[in-house]
Write a protein that holds these residues in place. Sequence first.
Motif, short mmCIF file in Angstrom:
data_model
loop_
_atom_site.label_atom_id
_atom_site.label_comp_id
_atom_site.label_asym_id
_atom_site.label_seq_id
_atom_site.Cartn_x
_atom_site.Cartn_y
_atom_site.Cartn_z
N ASP A 32 11.23 -4.10 11.40
CA ASP A 32 10.97 -2.48 10.21
C ASP A 32 10.51 -2.97 8.78
O ASP A 32 10.53 -1.51 8.44
CB ASP A 32 12.49 -2.03 10.84
CG ASP A 32 12.48 -1.85 11.88
OD1 ASP A 32 11.68 -1.18 12.42
OD2 ASP A 32 13.89 -1.40 12.39
N ASP A 33 9.87 -3.88 8.82
CA ASP A 33 9.46 -4.11 7.29
C ASP A 33 7.99 -3.67 7.68
O ASP A 33 7.78 -3.73 8.48
CB ASP A 33 9.04 -5.93 7.09
CG ASP A 33 10.67 -5.89 6.35
OD1 ASP A 33 11.24 -5.53 6.12
OD2 ASP A 33 10.37 -7.45 6.13
N ARG A 34 7.75 -2.92 6.58
CA ARG A 34 6.43 -2.68 6.46
C ARG A 34 5.43 -3.79 6.13
O ARG A 34 6.12 -4.26 5.09
CB ARG A 34 6.79 -1.61 5.29
CG ARG A 34 5.13 -0.89 5.53
CD ARG A 34 5.28 1.06 4.37
NE ARG A 34 3.80 1.43 4.56
CZ ARG A 34 2.75 1.44 3.46
NH1 ARG A 34 2.98 0.22 3.12
NH2 ARG A 34 2.00 2.40 3.80
N LEU A 35 4.27 -3.44 6.47
CA LEU A 35 3.54 -4.21 6.83
C LEU A 35 2.34 -3.58 4.56
O LEU A 35 2.35 -2.55 5.29
CB LEU A 35 2.30 -4.70 7.61
CG LEU A 35 2.55 -5.68 8.59
CD1 LEU A 35 4.63 -5.49 9.25
CD2 LEU A 35 1.88 -5.64 9.92
N PRO A 36 1.61 -4.04 4.36
CA PRO A 36 0.79 -4.06 3.53
C PRO A 36 -0.31 -3.15 3.65
O PRO A 36 -0.48 -3.35 5.09
CB PRO A 36 0.11 -5.70 2.53
CG PRO A 36 1.26 -6.53 3.27
CD PRO A 36 1.78 -5.81 4.71
N SER A 37 -0.59 -2.10 3.74
CA SER A 37 -1.71 -1.15 3.17
C SER A 37 -2.49 -1.10 4.26
O SER A 37 -2.69 -2.86 3.39
CB SER A 37 -2.18 -0.16 2.50
OG SER A 37 -2.61 0.03 1.73
N VAL A 38 -4.06 -0.91 5.06
CA VAL A 38 -4.67 -1.89 5.11
C VAL A 38 -5.54 -2.39 4.08
O VAL A 38 -5.90 -3.10 3.78
CB VAL A 38 -5.69 -1.26 6.30
CG1 VAL A 38 -7.74 -1.64 6.47
CG2 VAL A 38 -5.09 -1.41 7.21
N ARG A 39 -5.55 -1.11 3.14
CA ARG A 39 -6.26 -1.47 1.54
C ARG A 39 -6.35 -1.96 1.01
O ARG A 39 -6.97 -2.78 -0.15
CB ARG A 39 -7.28 -0.48 1.06
CG ARG A 39 -7.20 0.19 -0.13
CD ARG A 39 -8.18 1.23 -0.45
NE ARG A 39 -8.74 2.22 0.66
CZ ARG A 39 -9.68 3.42 0.91
NH1 ARG A 39 -9.72 3.64 -0.25
NH2 ARG A 39 -9.56 3.54 1.95
N SER A 40 -4.77 -2.55 0.61
CA SER A 40 -4.18 -2.92 -0.28
C SER A 40 -4.49 -4.91 0.35
O SER A 40 -4.59 -5.64 -0.60
CB SER A 40 -2.81 -3.27 -1.21
OG SER A 40 -2.44 -3.48 0.69
N LEU A 41 -4.22 -5.27 1.40
CA LEU A 41 -4.74 -6.28 1.50
C LEU A 41 -6.27 -7.00 2.04
O LEU A 41 -5.89 -8.20 1.69
CB LEU A 41 -3.71 -6.12 3.91
CG LEU A 41 -3.31 -7.63 3.83
CD1 LEU A 41 -2.83 -8.34 3.13
CD2 LEU A 41 -3.28 -7.72 4.91
N ALA A 42 -6.79 -5.62 1.88
CA ALA A 42 -8.66 -5.74 2.51
C ALA A 42 -8.62 -6.92 1.09
O ALA A 42 -9.14 -7.74 0.83
CB ALA A 42 -9.31 -4.98 2.45
N MET A 43 -8.03 -6.04 -0.16
CA MET A 43 -8.63 -6.33 -1.47
C MET A 43 -7.65 -7.49 -2.25
O MET A 43 -8.38 -8.22 -2.52
CB MET A 43 -7.61 -5.02 -2.60
CG MET A 43 -8.74 -3.87 -2.35
SD MET A 43 -8.31 -2.83 -3.64
CE MET A 43 -8.54 -3.22 -4.98
N GLN A 44 -6.35 -8.04 -1.89
CA GLN A 44 -5.87 -8.54 -1.82
C GLN A 44 -6.35 -9.90 -1.00
O GLN A 44 -6.96 -11.34 -2.00
CB GLN A 44 -4.51 -8.68 -0.80
CG GLN A 44 -3.83 -9.86 -1.65
CD GLN A 44 -1.96 -10.11 -1.02
OE1 GLN A 44 -2.34 -9.29 -0.83
NE2 GLN A 44 -2.09 -11.84 -0.83
N LEU A 45 -6.40 -9.80 -0.28
CA LEU A 45 -7.82 -11.18 0.82
C LEU A 45 -9.25 -10.88 0.30
O LEU A 45 -9.83 -12.21 0.53
CB LEU A 45 -7.64 -11.15 1.79
CG LEU A 45 -6.27 -11.49 3.17
CD1 LEU A 45 -6.06 -10.96 3.72
CD2 LEU A 45 -5.53 -12.66 2.58
N ALA A 46 -9.93 -10.26 -0.02
CA ALA A 46 -11.68 -10.12 -0.05
C ALA A 46 -12.38 -9.86 0.86
O ALA A 46 -13.45 -10.91 1.03
CB ALA A 46 -12.25 -11.48 -1.66
#
Length: 120
Positions: A32-46
């Motif tokens: 039940d842990d929330r994964l990072p949002s698609v947008r935030s993870l995309a920005m983090q990983l470039a």
Amino acid sequence: MISIDNRDPRPLYEQVVDGFRTLIVAGALAPDDRLPSVRSLAMQLAINPNTIQRAYRELEAAGYVYSSAGKGSFVAPSDETSRLHQAELLGRLDSLVAELEAAGIGRERIVDHLTRGDEQ
């Protein structure tokens, strides 16, 4: 959390999937842990958000995560992820045994090696 290796020949989405799968199975991400949002993870990983979205879809299809409309993606209950991981590992073992047999190593020798370990 997740890292991308540009020298890895696998597609980026597979690297993301494997990264999350490892974190989930190791218990670093709890049920039940929330994964990072698609947008935030995309920005983090470039990388492109579509790549992250595809990885999340793959994780959901495999049963590692579930999504809630408007809330995001969450880690699936641990008993389910444990069962999936075990099934995946056994599948990989089956493939390896088939490869060993194709190389001329009989099941008897494989079983003997597994039971005796490093003693050989």
